[in-house]
Design an enzyme around this catalytic site. Structure first.
Site, PDB file in Angstrom:
ATOM      1  N   SER A  35      16.129  -2.518  77.585  1.00  0.00           N
ATOM      2  CA  SER A  35      15.568  -2.963  76.330  1.00  0.00           C
ATOM      3  C   SER A  35      14.520  -4.050  76.555  1.00  0.00           C
ATOM      4  CB  SER A  35      16.693  -3.425  75.392  1.00  0.00           C
ATOM      5  OG  SER A  35      16.243  -3.542  74.062  1.00  0.00           O
TER       6      SER A  35
ATOM      7  N   ASP B 138      17.038   7.760  71.266  1.00  0.00           N
ATOM      8  CA  ASP B 138      16.904   6.304  71.232  1.00  0.00           C
ATOM      9  C   ASP B 138      16.048   5.873  70.044  1.00  0.00           C
ATOM     10  OD1 ASP B 138      16.533   3.572  71.814  1.00  0.00           O
ATOM     11  OD2 ASP B 138      16.644   3.959  73.966  1.00  0.00           O
TER      12      ASP B 138
ATOM     13  N   HIS C 275      20.083   4.237  72.715  1.00  0.00           N
ATOM     14  CA  HIS C 275      19.831   2.954  73.372  1.00  0.00           C
ATOM     15  C   HIS C 275      21.069   2.362  74.051  1.00  0.00           C
ATOM     16  CE1 HIS C 275      16.573   0.149  73.939  1.00  0.00           C
ATOM     17  NE2 HIS C 275      17.323  -0.879  73.600  1.00  0.00           N
TER      18      HIS C 275
END
Length: 313
Positions: free
Chosen positions: A95, A255, A288
């Site tokens: 991230s 994601d 994610h």
């Protein structure tokens, strides 16, 4: 090597890497394969709130954004680990941990101390992110409003942010029945008990200014330094990343933060990268959080990361 973990709706500390069993979490898998593993806690989180002169209760403590992580935090961490180990570093980021790494690499920072980097759920562009709460917050200039009303700390578990999320959840088309999924995407492989452990400790505070910077990235469609208004801020040119730097990039089809189109934009900027130095993995059903907490991440991702690191000399 060391691992960094940041999230785009707040920050996670190093504990996020350790939520699964030792056989299933990346730090322990790497350690079992002979790597010396260092786990980073982002500034502002539970284990990283000390300062030589500033106190977290004061606004000045929170006057920073991810530019400062690029300029100060990552170099300090690299210098410390390099000094302790005497070795070059294999880096793992997830991230925002990928964003600050990529931005650093564009400016030639860290690369002389780096052996390779694995970027999981990479974030460089946010123009296509599908997390509705994040998009609404960015378009409504929520971060700027919070700063202007005297809230320099963005605490996802604090009352002001909770009330903010409740307000955003009233918008048409927003389903907040499962905020975790609404933010990260439809994770295929994270079980409920892991999510419950995650929610006990995460997400952690970050600065509101950092959230503003992320919002600027989403609104502008470019990767640039913090915009204070006036002259356009300098761009982080991803094409400047050394073409011979070994990179492993893995992204997921579900994601909501690291959207497929945004990752393709990132990869387009790496099209001149040495072909034998760039490994790209696409996992159709991954979102994610799967990259950090997926029950099958060992077989899907971590074994490939380990093999990638073992190929670096």
């Amino acid at each position: 090597m060391f691992l960094t973990e940041y999230e785009d709706m707040g920050t996670q500390d190093g504990r996020a890497w350790l939520l699964n069993s030792p056989e299933q979490n990346l730090p322990m898998i790497l350690a079992d394969n002979g790597f010396d593993v260092w786990i980073v806690n982002a500034r502002g989180t539970t284990y990283s709130r000390k300062h030589i002169s500033l106190d977290p209760s004061k606004p000045a403590y929170w006057n920073w954004c991810w530019d400062d992580m690029v300029t100060y935090d990552l170099p300090a961490i690299f210098n410390y680990v390099s000094k302790q180990t005497g070795q070059k570093i294999n880096y793992v980021g997830h991230s925002l941990g990928t964003l600050i790494a990529l931005a650093s690499f564009t400016e030639g920072k860290l690369v002389n101390q780096l052996k390779s980097a694995a970027l999981l759920g990479p974030v460089a562009y946010l123009s296509h992110m599908k997390t509705v709460l994040g998009v609404l917050a960015a378009k409504a200039f929520i971060g700027e409003i919070m700063i202007n009303t005297g809230m320099p700390e963005f605490d996802p578990k604090g009352l002001p942010v909770i009330e903010l999320i409740k307000f955003l959840c009233l918008a048409p088309g927003v389903d907040c029945g499962d905020v975790f999924t609404a933010i990260t995407g439809d994770n295929c492989c994270v079980n409920a008990s892991t999510v419950n452990r995650f929610m006990m400790h995460e997400p952690q505070p970050t600065s509101t200014k950092n959230m503003v910077h992320l919002s600027q990235t989403a609104r502008s469609g470019v990767l640039a330094k913090f915009d204070n208004g006036g002259i356009s801020p300098p761009i982080y040119n991803l094409s400047n990343i050394p073409h011979n730097l070994p990179l492993f990039i893995s992204y997921g089809g579900e994601d909501a933060l690291s959207d497929v189109d945004d990752v393709k934009n990132l990869l387009d900027h790496l099209k001149l990268h040495d072909a034998d130095k760039l490994s790209v993995q696409f996992i159709k059903d991954y979102a994610h959080a799967d990259y950090v907490m997926g029950m099958n991440a060992k077989d899907k991702v971590y074994n490939d990361v380990t093999a990638f690191f073992n190929r670096q000399f």
